[in-house]
Design an enzyme around this catalytic site. Structure first.
Site, PDB file in Angstrom:
ATOM      1  N   GLU A  61       0.634  -1.185   0.042  1.00  0.00           N
ATOM      2  CA  GLU A  61      -0.074  -0.029  -0.073  1.00  0.00           C
ATOM      3  C   GLU A  61       0.931   1.230   0.036  1.00  0.00           C
ATOM      4  O   GLU A  61       1.877   1.362   0.804  1.00  0.00           O
ATOM      5  CB  GLU A  61      -0.921   0.026   1.380  1.00  0.00           C
ATOM      6  CG  GLU A  61      -1.699   1.280   1.244  1.00  0.00           C
ATOM      7  CD  GLU A  61      -2.795   1.102   2.350  1.00  0.00           C
ATOM      8  OE1 GLU A  61      -2.359   0.484   3.487  1.00  0.00           O
ATOM      9  OE2 GLU A  61      -3.674   1.790   2.515  1.00  0.00           O
ATOM     10  N   LYS A 137      -9.573   1.757  -2.309  1.00  0.00           N
ATOM     11  CA  LYS A 137     -10.002   1.464  -1.109  1.00  0.00           C
ATOM     12  C   LYS A 137     -11.276   1.826  -0.867  1.00  0.00           C
ATOM     13  O   LYS A 137     -11.686   3.099  -0.763  1.00  0.00           O
ATOM     14  CB  LYS A 137      -8.951   2.044  -0.060  1.00  0.00           C
ATOM     15  CG  LYS A 137      -8.918   1.503   1.188  1.00  0.00           C
ATOM     16  CD  LYS A 137      -7.799   2.209   1.903  1.00  0.00           C
ATOM     17  CE  LYS A 137      -7.674   1.646   3.384  1.00  0.00           C
ATOM     18  NZ  LYS A 137      -6.369   2.123   3.930  1.00  0.00           N
ATOM     19  N   CYS A 178      -5.800  -3.111   2.375  1.00  0.00           N
ATOM     20  CA  CYS A 178      -5.425  -2.945   3.893  1.00  0.00           C
ATOM     21  C   CYS A 178      -7.028  -2.996   4.777  1.00  0.00           C
ATOM     22  O   CYS A 178      -7.499  -4.162   4.921  1.00  0.00           O
ATOM     23  CB  CYS A 178      -5.016  -1.754   4.174  1.00  0.00           C
ATOM     24  SG  CYS A 178      -3.849  -1.837   5.845  1.00  0.00           S
TER      25      CYS A 178
END
Ligand SMILES: O=C(O)CCC(=O)C(=O)O
Length: 302
Positions: A61, A137, A178
């Site tokens: 990331e 995300k 994540c």
């Protein structure tokens, strides 16, 4: 009642998955990109099982800048991707996309390009993983564990609103980033759409890393009977954000196939479809679901 048709996934074949737990990320973006490129070349030329070459290389990331919401607006790049339109990565306005695209062609390998801060057409900033497919995300990392870990991505970032996968000649690969791992629906939707392997560039921290990094990956792997992998940056204790490291690959039975420590490193992992087939045959939850009792979230269309 709408009908839901997913395209048929490609046949699942054995392949080598390579994670780069990238270190040395500083304030100079050009140097960060050069280092990422060098590490990709290094990873490409070191074999996995039987000294074969990696088929997919993964970066962590926010691989092109320091991690922190103050940095996102400064380092954000326009990618120039418009959903459902042909996308020319060679001519992308993004330095990071052009680097990834050219090195992927040079070595003939799929690259999951970690994520970068992306400035969308709407002027908002997203945390985006992309090359052939794009995943912004969805769930922003806003947590507050007093005295331990406080982070508020939503100060500068906007959450994405779709979930992506892409097809290779050997597997269907689902993406997340994540914090998305904490929302089982993201993995579940991609698994229901036929993904064999789920890959999440990630950057947990020294509080939630030891608590949940491994557990969440094993949970997502077992409840979906897929291979699951998160790729972290290396830990840099001189940076403002201390990443957990421990990049990992888990198989569909929840077994950890490989785990890095916290320094810069490259993990080569052999992905064996037999483990996937055997897990599903032995514990056949994929055919035992009771959608007459609860909803199939993968069938949401709006
Ligand atoms: O979920 C966590 O504990 C960490 C998430 C995170 O670091 C992120 O989403 O960037």
């Amino acid at each position: 009642m709408s009908s839901f048709t997913y395209t048929t996934p490609p046949p699942f074949k054995p392949f080598d998955l390579t994670l780069i737990q990238l270190g040395g990320v500083g304030s100079d973006k050009a140097a960060n990109l050069q280092h990422a490129r060098d590490m990709i070349l290094k990873a490409a030329h070191k074999g996995g099982q039987d000294d074969s070459r990696p088929k997919i290389i993964v970066l962590p990331e926010i691989f092109n800048s320091p991690y922190g919401h103050a940095y996102f607006p400064i380092y954000a790049e326009t990618i120039g991707y418009i959903a459902d339109k042909p996308y020319d990565t060679n001519n992308s306005p993004s330095d990071s996309v052009r680097m990834l695209s050219s090195v992927a062609k040079e070595i003939g390998t799929w690259i999951v390009g970690g994520s970068i801060a992306e400035r969308g057409d709407d002027g908002k900033i997203y945390n985006t993983c992309e090359l052939v497919a794009m995943h912004r995300k969805v769930h922003l990392f806003d947590i507050d564990i007093p005295g331990k870990m406080t982070f508020k991505e939503s100060e500068t970032l906007t959450g994405g609103s779709s979930i992506a996968f892409f097809d290779t000649e050997f597997a269907r690969i689902g993406l997340g980033i994540c914090y998305d791992v904490r929302f089982p629906e993201v993995a579940m939707i991609n698994a229901r759409k036929g993904c064999h392997v789920l890959i999440y560039p990630a950057a947990f921290n020294l509080t939630t890393g030891p608590l949940h990094w491994k557990l969440l990956q094993q949970a997502r792997a077992v409840d979906n009977q897929v291979f699951f992998s998160m790729c972290s940056p290396a830990r840099d204790t001189t940076a403002s954000y201390h990443a957990w490291g421990h990049s990992m690959v888990v198989d569909p039975l929840g077994t950890v196939l490989a785990e890095a420590e916290h320094e810069e490193s490259i993990l080569h992992v052999y992905i064996n479809p037999k483990v996937f087939d055997d897990a599903r045959a032995g514990i056949p939850v994929t055919t035992q679901r009771r959608f007459d009792v609860y909803l199939d979230v993968s069938k949401k269309t709006s």
